[in-house]
Scaffold this motif. Structure first.
Motif, short mmCIF file in Angstrom:
data_model
loop_
_atom_site.label_atom_id
_atom_site.label_comp_id
_atom_site.label_asym_id
_atom_site.label_seq_id
_atom_site.Cartn_x
_atom_site.Cartn_y
_atom_site.Cartn_z
N ARG A 6 -0.46 3.02 3.24
CA ARG A 6 -1.95 3.53 3.88
C ARG A 6 -3.00 1.78 4.05
NH1 ARG A 6 -6.14 7.36 2.78
NH2 ARG A 6 -3.98 8.29 0.90
N ASN A 7 -3.72 0.76 5.07
CA ASN A 7 -4.00 -0.23 4.93
C ASN A 7 -5.34 0.12 3.88
OD1 ASN A 7 -2.37 -1.60 5.18
ND2 ASN A 7 -3.20 -1.64 7.62
N PRO A 8 -5.89 -0.32 3.43
CA PRO A 8 -7.20 0.00 3.01
C PRO A 8 -8.44 -0.40 3.88
CG PRO A 8 -6.17 -2.39 1.36
CD PRO A 8 -5.24 -0.67 2.62
N GLN A 9 -9.64 -0.43 3.80
CA GLN A 9 -10.89 -1.10 3.62
C GLN A 9 -11.11 -2.24 3.50
OE1 GLN A 9 -13.75 2.43 4.01
NE2 GLN A 9 -12.34 3.00 5.96
N LEU A 10 -11.77 -2.88 4.79
CA LEU A 10 -11.74 -4.01 3.99
C LEU A 10 -14.00 -4.20 4.23
CD1 LEU A 10 -9.73 -6.42 5.94
CD2 LEU A 10 -9.65 -5.82 3.59
N ASN A 11 -14.08 -4.95 3.18
CA ASN A 11 -15.98 -5.47 4.11
C ASN A 11 -15.82 -6.74 3.73
OD1 ASN A 11 -17.77 -5.36 3.32
ND2 ASN A 11 -18.35 -4.10 1.14
N GLY A 12 -15.80 -7.13 5.35
CA GLY A 12 -15.67 -8.43 5.58
C GLY A 12 -14.73 -9.14 4.72
N GLU A 13 -14.02 -9.80 3.40
CA GLU A 13 -13.41 -10.93 3.01
C GLU A 13 -12.38 -9.20 2.00
OE1 GLU A 13 -12.22 -15.21 3.80
OE2 GLU A 13 -11.79 -13.72 5.12
N ARG A 14 -13.48 -8.80 2.01
CA ARG A 14 -13.16 -7.88 0.46
C ARG A 14 -12.92 -6.77 0.69
NH1 ARG A 14 -14.79 -10.37 -3.55
NH2 ARG A 14 -15.55 -8.11 -4.74
N ILE A 15 -11.79 -6.34 0.26
CA ILE A 15 -10.33 -5.01 0.04
C ILE A 15 -11.38 -3.86 -1.08
CG2 ILE A 15 -8.91 -3.99 -0.40
CD1 ILE A 15 -7.50 -7.18 -0.23
N ILE A 16 -11.67 -2.71 0.34
CA ILE A 16 -11.92 -1.44 -0.80
C ILE A 16 -10.93 -0.53 -1.07
CG2 ILE A 16 -13.53 0.61 -0.59
CD1 ILE A 16 -14.66 -1.13 1.05
N PRO A 17 -10.98 -0.58 -2.85
CA PRO A 17 -9.88 0.33 -2.91
C PRO A 17 -10.08 1.99 -2.49
CG PRO A 17 -10.84 -0.48 -5.06
CD PRO A 17 -12.08 -1.33 -3.60
#
Ligand code: ADP
Length: 363
Positions: free
Chosen positions: A149-160
């Motif tokens: 499952r692709n993790p969500q992004l916050n701008g360039e940052r990956i949300i675990p």
């Protein structure tokens, strides 16, 4: 007669932390002392919420303070704050401890132990993340039930991803969330460096007491990159007890020591097997890893048996099920987490953080 603050502090200075063997005043664990007539209220800040010796500390503080002249009642409040030995300039200032879990060879249960350590610490009140650094064969997506499952992004940052219940959660990140499981993951040295750095720098871990990193087996580039990139609190080595596995485990221990990473302890997995009739079978030579730890002067953390339900819960992606009230390995796994937390506290209070080492990466 009024109770003297100095006398209370002097009494508290006679109480030793049972794991660190220093008194709780010099360890800066005494937070507040309130004296009201003959009543004394003391707040002691433990170095981990996963402290197995809470009751003993409470008892010893009570006994010591009761001896002070004029004291009629003692109320001890225990709180916990995990400490960090890492300097302020490190890459993840909000992560207090980064703990690598390694093994000499594959299949010994390294990922299983890494995941159960993460859950065990979280269930005892710590904030915990799990980074699947086994980029060649990630098993954490299956073991956590997150899958691909692709993790969500916050701008360039990956949300675990966060998994768990109202009781406790762990944050999880793995390359296996993004890459299909059947696709072979082939990494050249410099790429390893890039992906591990990205996992550390670009994932929004937030504030964590412990970030557990599941390493690939053996002594390769991921361990090297980790030791170079961040100040690891230390490493845990998982081994099965037979001599053939232990030779590789010793090599892994020496690699970490050469990299300047402290060994926080050795776990013997698949130590023995208890059948449904209660007979214990010693399949692989129980005690081998404990003997190795003793010979190498390393802390020994636990013997974890072969437990069919643990394997089932790994396949079905239910890591919290190992800690259900009736789960056979529940208590062993909780104790393992407590012992690790104890070793982390000892390390942070007695020794400096792992030094940065500069080594060339081949590839
Ligand atoms: P590694 O990370 O060392 O390659 P894993 O954690 O993936 O090993 O474990 C390998 C297999 O053994 C998995 O199927 C896992 O569920 C199982 N396993 C590991 N430890 C135990 C145990 N103590 N009891 C039963 N099965 C186990």
């Amino acid at each position: 007669m009024s109770v003297s603050h100095d006398a209370v502090m002097a009494a508290l200075a006679t109480v030793q932390d049972p794991e660190i063997f220093k008194d709780i005043v010099s360890l800066d664990m005494v937070r507040d002392v309130n004296i009201c007539g003959g009543s004394v209220k003391v707040r002691v800040e433990l170095t981990t919420p996963a402290c197995p010796l809470k009751d003993r500390i409470r008892e010893e503080v009570t006994t010591a303070v009761k001896k002070v002249s004029g004291v009629e009642a003692v109320d001890v409040e225990l709180t916990a704050k995990v400490r960090s030995a890492a300097g302020p300039k490190q890459l993840l200032p909000q992560v207090r401890n980064i703990i690598a879990v390694g093994a000499g060879k594959g299949g010994v249960g390294k990922s299983t132990i890494a995941l159960n350590l993460a859950v065990g610490l979280a269930l005892q009140g710590a904030s915990v993340g799990l980074l699947d650094g086994d980029i060649y064969g990630p098993s954490i997506p299956t073991m956590t039930g997150i899958g691909q499952r692709n993790p969500q992004l916050n701008g360039e940052r990956i949300i675990p991803f966060s998994i768990g219940s109202a009781e406790a959660i762990i944050k999880v990140m793995s390359i296996g969330f993004i890459v299909p499981p059947e696709k072979a993951l082939i990494w050249r040295g410099p790429m390893v460096h890039g992906v591990i750095r990205q996992f550390i720098e670009q994932v929004e871990w937030g504030e964590l007491d412990y970030l557990i990193v599941d390493l690939p087996p053996g002594t390769g580039d991921v361990s090297l990159t980790l030791a170079q990139t961040i100040a690891l609190t230390g490493a845990v080595i998982v081994a099965t007890p037979q001599e053939l596995a232990l030779a590789d485990a010793r090599r892994a221990v020496r690699m970490f020591q050469q990299l300047g990473v402290a060994i926080l302890g050795v776990v013997e997995n698949m130590s023995y097997f208890i059948c449904e009739h209660g007979t214990t079978y010693d399949l692989f030579g129980r005690g081998g890893a404990a003997a190795m730890a003793q010979n190498m002067g390393l802390p020994f953390l636990a013997e974890i048996p072969i437990d069919a339900r643990m394997r089932q819960f790994a396949d079905s992606g239910e890591p919290f099920a190992n800690f259900a009230a009736d789960a056979p390995s529940r208590q062993l796994l909780l104790t393992l987490a407590q012992k690790l937390a104890g070793q982390v506290s000892i390390r942070n209070l007695t020794k400096p953080a792992g030094k940065e080492v500069k080594l060339e990466i081949s590839g």
